[in-house]
Motif scaffolding. Structure first.
Motif, PDB file in Angstrom:
ATOM      1  N   ARG B  39      17.757  24.374  -9.913  1.00 19.44           N
ATOM      2  CA  ARG B  39      16.689  24.857 -10.819  1.00 19.44           C
ATOM      3  C   ARG B  39      16.007  23.739 -11.581  1.00 19.44           C
ATOM      4  N   ALA B  40      16.747  22.658 -11.844  1.00 14.96           N
ATOM      5  CA  ALA B  40      16.173  21.557 -12.640  1.00 14.96           C
ATOM      6  C   ALA B  40      15.242  20.677 -11.805  1.00 14.96           C
ATOM      7  N   VAL B  41      15.361  20.759 -10.481  1.00 11.23           N
ATOM      8  CA  VAL B  41      14.568  19.894  -9.609  1.00 11.23           C
ATOM      9  C   VAL B  41      13.287  20.622  -9.168  1.00 11.23           C
ATOM     10  N   THR B  42      12.138  19.982  -9.351  1.00  7.28           N
ATOM     11  CA  THR B  42      10.862  20.589  -8.931  1.00  7.28           C
ATOM     12  C   THR B  42      10.308  19.810  -7.738  1.00  7.28           C
ATOM     13  N   MET B  43       9.283  20.377  -7.091  1.00  9.66           N
ATOM     14  CA  MET B  43       8.609  19.669  -5.996  1.00  9.66           C
ATOM     15  C   MET B  43       8.031  18.362  -6.547  1.00  9.66           C
ATOM     16  N   ASP B  44       7.601  18.399  -7.813  1.00  7.74           N
ATOM     17  CA  ASP B  44       7.096  17.203  -8.496  1.00  7.74           C
ATOM     18  C   ASP B  44       8.165  16.114  -8.616  1.00  7.74           C
ATOM     19  N   THR B  45       9.389  16.532  -9.019  1.00  4.84           N
ATOM     20  CA  THR B  45      10.493  15.558  -9.150  1.00  4.84           C
ATOM     21  C   THR B  45      10.734  14.868  -7.814  1.00  4.84           C
ATOM     22  N   ILE B  46      10.787  15.685  -6.748  1.00  5.12           N
ATOM     23  CA  ILE B  46      11.052  15.131  -5.413  1.00  5.12           C
ATOM     24  C   ILE B  46       9.943  14.149  -5.039  1.00  5.12           C
ATOM     25  N   ALA B  47       8.679  14.575  -5.250  1.00  2.24           N
ATOM     26  CA  ALA B  47       7.536  13.735  -4.899  1.00  2.24           C
ATOM     27  C   ALA B  47       7.566  12.418  -5.673  1.00  2.24           C
ATOM     28  N   SER B  48       7.732  12.495  -6.998  1.00  2.28           N
ATOM     29  CA  SER B  48       7.640  11.262  -7.799  1.00  2.28           C
ATOM     30  C   SER B  48       8.802  10.322  -7.495  1.00  2.28           C
ATOM     31  N   THR B  49       9.987  10.868  -7.158  1.00  3.05           N
ATOM     32  CA  THR B  49      11.118  10.004  -6.788  1.00  3.05           C
ATOM     33  C   THR B  49      10.777   9.197  -5.533  1.00  3.05           C
ATOM     34  N   MET B  50       9.957   9.793  -4.643  1.00  6.13           N
ATOM     35  CA  MET B  50       9.615   9.131  -3.387  1.00  6.13           C
ATOM     36  C   MET B  50       8.304   8.337  -3.476  1.00  6.13           C
ATOM     37  N   GLY B  51       7.667   8.367  -4.635  1.00  8.34           N
ATOM     38  CA  GLY B  51       6.384   7.698  -4.781  1.00  8.34           C
ATOM     39  C   GLY B  51       5.255   8.431  -4.069  1.00  8.34           C
ATOM     40  N   TYR B  52       5.425   9.713  -3.857  1.00  5.03           N
ATOM     41  CA  TYR B  52       4.394  10.544  -3.210  1.00  5.03           C
ATOM     42  C   TYR B  52       3.732  11.431  -4.262  1.00  5.03           C
ATOM     43  N   THR B  53       2.631  12.064  -3.876  1.00  7.51           N
ATOM     44  CA  THR B  53       2.109  13.146  -4.709  1.00  7.51           C
ATOM     45  C   THR B  53       2.729  14.450  -4.192  1.00  7.51           C
ATOM     46  N   LYS B  54       2.673  15.476  -5.050  1.00  8.50           N
ATOM     47  CA  LYS B  54       3.288  16.760  -4.703  1.00  8.50           C
ATOM     48  C   LYS B  54       2.741  17.315  -3.394  1.00  8.50           C
ATOM     49  N   SER B  55       1.435  17.074  -3.136  1.00 10.72           N
ATOM     50  CA  SER B  55       0.801  17.663  -1.944  1.00 10.72           C
ATOM     51  C   SER B  55       1.425  17.123  -0.647  1.00 10.72           C
ATOM     52  N   VAL B  56       1.932  15.884  -0.698  1.00  5.12           N
ATOM     53  CA  VAL B  56       2.604  15.334   0.501  1.00  5.12           C
ATOM     54  C   VAL B  56       3.853  16.169   0.804  1.00  5.12           C
ATOM     55  N   ILE B  57       4.617  16.475  -0.216  1.00  3.75           N
ATOM     56  CA  ILE B  57       5.849  17.272  -0.011  1.00  3.75           C
ATOM     57  C   ILE B  57       5.484  18.655   0.549  1.00  3.75           C
ATOM     58  N   TYR B  58       4.394  19.248  -0.015  1.00  8.42           N
ATOM     59  CA  TYR B  58       3.965  20.570   0.461  1.00  8.42           C
ATOM     60  C   TYR B  58       3.435  20.517   1.892  1.00  8.42           C
ATOM     61  N   TYR B  59       3.018  19.346   2.344  1.00 10.81           N
ATOM     62  CA  TYR B  59       2.573  19.212   3.736  1.00 10.81           C
ATOM     63  C   TYR B  59       3.770  19.364   4.682  1.00 10.81           C
ATOM     64  N   TYR B  60       4.946  18.915   4.219  1.00 12.50           N
ATOM     65  CA  TYR B  60       6.147  18.966   5.077  1.00 12.50           C
ATOM     66  C   TYR B  60       7.000  20.215   4.871  1.00 12.50           C
ATOM     67  N   PHE B  61       6.980  20.766   3.663  1.00 10.42           N
ATOM     68  CA  PHE B  61       7.788  21.957   3.369  1.00 10.42           C
ATOM     69  C   PHE B  61       6.963  22.963   2.582  1.00 10.42           C
ATOM     70  N   LYS B  62       7.086  24.242   2.974  1.00 11.13           N
ATOM     71  CA  LYS B  62       6.302  25.309   2.346  1.00 11.13           C
ATOM     72  C   LYS B  62       6.607  25.400   0.850  1.00 11.13           C
ATOM     73  N   ASN B  63       7.903  25.324   0.527  1.00  7.74           N
ATOM     74  CA  ASN B  63       8.300  25.402  -0.885  1.00  7.74           C
ATOM     75  C   ASN B  63       9.738  24.865  -1.057  1.00  7.74           C
ATOM     76  N   LYS B  64      10.226  24.942  -2.281  1.00 10.00           N
ATOM     77  CA  LYS B  64      11.541  24.380  -2.610  1.00 10.00           C
ATOM     78  C   LYS B  64      12.649  25.142  -1.878  1.00 10.00           C
ATOM     79  N   ASN B  65      12.426  26.439  -1.693  1.00  9.29           N
ATOM     80  CA  ASN B  65      13.428  27.244  -0.995  1.00  9.29           C
ATOM     81  C   ASN B  65      13.583  26.793   0.456  1.00  9.29           C
TER      82      ASN B  65
END
Lengths: 210, 210
Positions: B39-65
């Motif tokens: 619950r504490a981890v957001t798509m934003d957290t994942i993106a910023s840890t990787m130096g990406y923007t959130k939209s890059v993560i959404y390109y690879y995965f529909k959502n956190k689930n």
């Protein structure tokens, strides 16, 4: 004199009543947290499940965190009480190890919602509580490791790493909270016996002689 | 012709790149979720840890689930792959049980953040995923139970309840995710060996003869 006696009785009843209601709140809260998760359960949920208003719950517990910590403390106390009693009675390490493992496994299966909370909600404790819990676990594991070390020294047990061995043994017993069902075909005693058989004979240095 | 070949190469690289980035996202997400909770981890957290923007993560995965479910699936696939390979090779039940338990324990200790998520975040899956996971677990446990039953029938193992025995054995190995430390003094192989020794010799019907 009579008035003083009456006051004493009234106070004793009040104290017992207070302890009784706290206990009931903990049981209800443990069931709710075990099935819904700590974050989903509010003081309101606990109160309405018991037919109380929220203020009654706040009379007994400062907040939800105090309830959670009390569940952890109570579960740990029952683990510790059973195990220290057996160790104080003494005996040969093979027999003592069997008895403390059996006691631990049965405790895991008694009030399983307490064990579920104990295993799942560690991340909801605050830092002070987590450090305290870590110390409690180290102390508890040490009780088992000391029995095991005595058995290795006396030649009863194989010369295995005591920390790894005890962590695995307790891990086997703790995993019962995931699937143990009070209404299942096997009793807690039968299940505990199966695990004690595997774990104790698996540790014997001369396995034919158990 | 050359253009077609060029297109094929480019497409192959694109596919491999896509799989590689998905894998990297899963590794980062598993580490974050293991240490902070789902619950504490957001798509934003994942993106910023990787130096990406959130939209890059959404390109690879529909959502956190979808990320969470992919972590569960990947972990289960590695468990299953190792165990089925060993069972297909065949052998006497005592040896096979030892090998599949060793493989399971080592898998638990490989990428421990995947195992931590697998053990802690079940409640975050949706109902369909939980039902699917339950079926996967039943199938997996059955592989172990069948080996154990063959061994009981042939007289190699004690006549213990296969379901209770296997649940306990896997419970012992799974508990490694709680304390196993890649930088600790013992290797994953040494720890797995300790558990295989205890579990396998603890099950033998004629323990002196292992």
């Amino acid at each position: 004199m009579a008035a003083t006696k009456g006051t004493a009785v009234r106070e004793r009843i009040a104290t017992q009543k207070h302890a009784f209601v706290r206990e009931e709140i903990l049981n209800v809260a443990a069931n709710l947290i075990a099935s819904q998760g700590f974050r989903a359960v509010t003081m309101d949920t606990i109160a309405s499940t018991m037919g109380y208003t929220k203020s009654v719950i706040y009379y007994y517990f400062k907040n939800k965190n105090e309830i959670l910590w009390e569940i952890f403390s109570k579960r740990y106390e029952s683990f510790l009480h059973n195990v220290t009693t057996i160790i104080e009675e003494g005996g040969d390490p093979g027999a003592v190890l069997g008895k403390i493992l059996r006691a631990h496994a049965i405790c895991v299966m008694t009030n399983p919602s307490f064990t579920a909370v104990y295993n799942r909600e560690v991340s909801e404790l605050n830092n002070t509580q987590r450090r305290k819990l870590d110390r409690m676990h180290r102390d508890y594991d040490t009780l088992f490791e000391d029995v095991f070390k005595v058995g290795v020294k006396s030649g009863t047990f194989r010369n295995l790493n005591p920390h790894v061995t005890v962590a695995g043994m307790l891990g086997m017993c703790n995993s019962l909270y995931v699937w143990y069902n009070e209404d299942g075909p096997l009793s807690a005693e039968e299940i505990a016996e199966t695990y004690v058989t595997i774990l104790c004979s698996g540790c014997l240095s001369k396995p034919g002689e158990d």
